[in-house]
Design an enzyme around this catalytic site. Structure first.
Site, short mmCIF file in Angstrom:
data_model
loop_
_atom_site.label_atom_id
_atom_site.label_comp_id
_atom_site.label_asym_id
_atom_site.label_seq_id
_atom_site.Cartn_x
_atom_site.Cartn_y
_atom_site.Cartn_z
CG MET A 50 27.07 -48.65 -20.50
SD MET A 50 28.11 -48.03 -19.17
CE MET A 50 26.96 -48.02 -17.82
N GLY A 51 24.58 -52.56 -22.09
CA GLY A 51 24.04 -53.91 -21.95
C GLY A 51 23.08 -54.03 -20.78
CG HIS A 54 15.99 -51.89 -18.91
ND1 HIS A 54 15.41 -50.83 -19.57
CD2 HIS A 54 17.09 -51.38 -18.29
CE1 HIS A 54 16.10 -49.74 -19.34
NE2 HIS A 54 17.14 -50.03 -18.58
CG HIS A 57 18.48 -50.70 -22.77
ND1 HIS A 57 18.54 -51.35 -21.56
CD2 HIS A 57 19.42 -49.73 -22.72
CE1 HIS A 57 19.48 -50.80 -20.82
NE2 HIS A 57 20.02 -49.81 -21.49
CD GLN A 81 29.72 -44.44 -18.99
OE1 GLN A 81 30.01 -44.38 -20.17
NE2 GLN A 81 28.45 -44.35 -18.58
CE LYS A 170 17.44 -44.76 -16.06
NZ LYS A 170 18.64 -44.36 -15.27
NE ARG A 208 24.55 -48.06 -11.50
CZ ARG A 208 25.08 -47.25 -12.42
NH1 ARG A 208 24.30 -46.45 -13.12
NH2 ARG A 208 26.38 -47.22 -12.64
O1 PAF Z 1 23.68 -44.43 -20.96
C1 PAF Z 1 24.54 -45.33 -21.04
O2 PAF Z 1 24.23 -46.53 -21.01
C2 PAF Z 1 25.99 -44.95 -21.21
O3 PAF Z 1 26.29 -43.79 -20.51
C3 PAF Z 1 26.42 -44.81 -22.68
C4 PAF Z 1 25.69 -43.68 -23.37
C5 PAF Z 1 26.15 -46.13 -23.41
C6 PAF Z 1 27.92 -44.52 -22.76
O4 PAF Z 1 28.66 -45.53 -22.15
#
Ligand code: PAF
Length: 301
Positions: A50-51, A54, A57, A81, A170, A208
């Site tokens: 979701m961008g 960090h 990722h 979500q 996580k 977050r």
């Molecule tokens: O873990 C996340 O960032 C989100 O839940 C995902 C897997 C990209 C789906 O929106």
């Protein structure tokens, strides 16, 4: 920035698919030119995000590069979500910085669709239902969250067609539910799970965490400290592990514990005090307005 490594940022499904097909053909021709036959179709690896990327990722991205030929990172803050009153509006969005970070990792493709592209008729009318485990823990605190997450993951897998997708440990419940969806719905994609990346002091990396003030960040370390304490006494059983974690977490006034539970990794259901074998301790808490989750594997002899 090196032009050769700058990712193509793509916001159209047709364009993404045709660029991926072209990339696969180019790799196949290059292999043929080198006389490397029989390597199979070049493998596509997806890192769904979701961008607000960090270091955690970027660890997923590095793993993705080692697993296939063509890496796609998706960046989409999935409205489906997020529940009413959650942080959809304030969720950090920083596409330019994310793309720069991915360029440095040599990622060739970033899929960054709009909500209109993903949900042209508003909220998707067909959804994946996460089932009973989807209503526990994170699902109890965030009703509908896992249905929305699985729906977008299924859409991303259908759009990108990855051989492998990389997820972080996580989000243990997310990983469990994605694995179950892939098995239940016979997806060809398999997932690779990468261990949690932590800051100095133990706090699990999360987009977050940016919202934490210094005192909150210091207090939030109690979560990983609690899990670590639990793992160190796991040989004494579930009760001792829970007690050790509570002893670290409950003393932090800035940490409002939501749940602390030990689950069986095969079912994701809470274990009884007599459980033996592999288990996972999950924790969730609010620190200020920020919801944090973490987990650790326990070996209960
Ligand atoms: O873990 C996340 O960032 C989100 O839940 C995902 C897997 C990209 C789906 O929106």
């Amino acid at each position: 920035m090196n032009v050769l490594t700058k990712p193509a940022v793509i916001g159209s499904i047709e364009e993404l698919r045709s660029r991926l097909t072209d990339a696969q053909s180019r790799i196949e021709s290059a292999r043929a030119g080198r006389g490397e036959a029989g390597l199979g179709r070049p493998r596509i690896v997806l890192v769904p995000t979701m961008g607000a990327l960090h270091a955690g990722h970027l660890t997923l991205v590095r793993r993705a590069r080692s697993l296939g030929d063509i890496v796609v990172v998706s960046i989409f803050v999935n409205p489906l979500q997020f529940g009413v009153g959650e942080d959809l509006g304030s969720y950090p969005r920083m596409l330019e910085a994310d793309v720069a970070a991915l360029a440095a990792e040599g990622v060739p493709f970033v899929f960054a669709p709009t909500s209109q592209l993903m949900y042209p008729d508003g909220a998707a009318s067909t959804r994946v239902v996460a089932g009973a485990v989807g209503s526990l823990f994170e699902g109890a605190a965030r009703p509908g969250h896992f249905d929305g997450m699985l729906t977008v993951v299924a859409k991303l897998f259908n759009i990108v067609g990855p051989d492998v997708a990389v997820f972080g440990q996580k989000d243990a419940q997310q990983v469990f539910l994605v694995e179950r969806m892939l098995a239940d719905l016979n997806f060809r994609t398999r997932i690779e799970v990468v261990p949690i990346v932590r800051e100095d002091g133990g706090l699990a990396l999360s987009s977050r965490n940016r919202a934490l003030e210094p005192a909150q960040r210091a207090a939030a370390r109690a979560l990983s400290a609690g899990l670590e304490a639990a793992a160190s006494v796991a040989a004494q059983g579930v009760g001792a592990a829970l007690q050790a974690a509570h002893a670290r977490i409950d003393v932090q006034p800035l940490v409002k514990l939501d749940y602390l539970v030990v689950v069986d990794p095969r079912t994701f259901l809470p274990v009884g005090g007599e459980h033996h074998g592999p288990a996972r301790m999950l924790v969730a808490a609010l620190v200020g307005h920020t919801r944090l989750i973490d987990n650790v594997a326990l070996d209960l002899p």
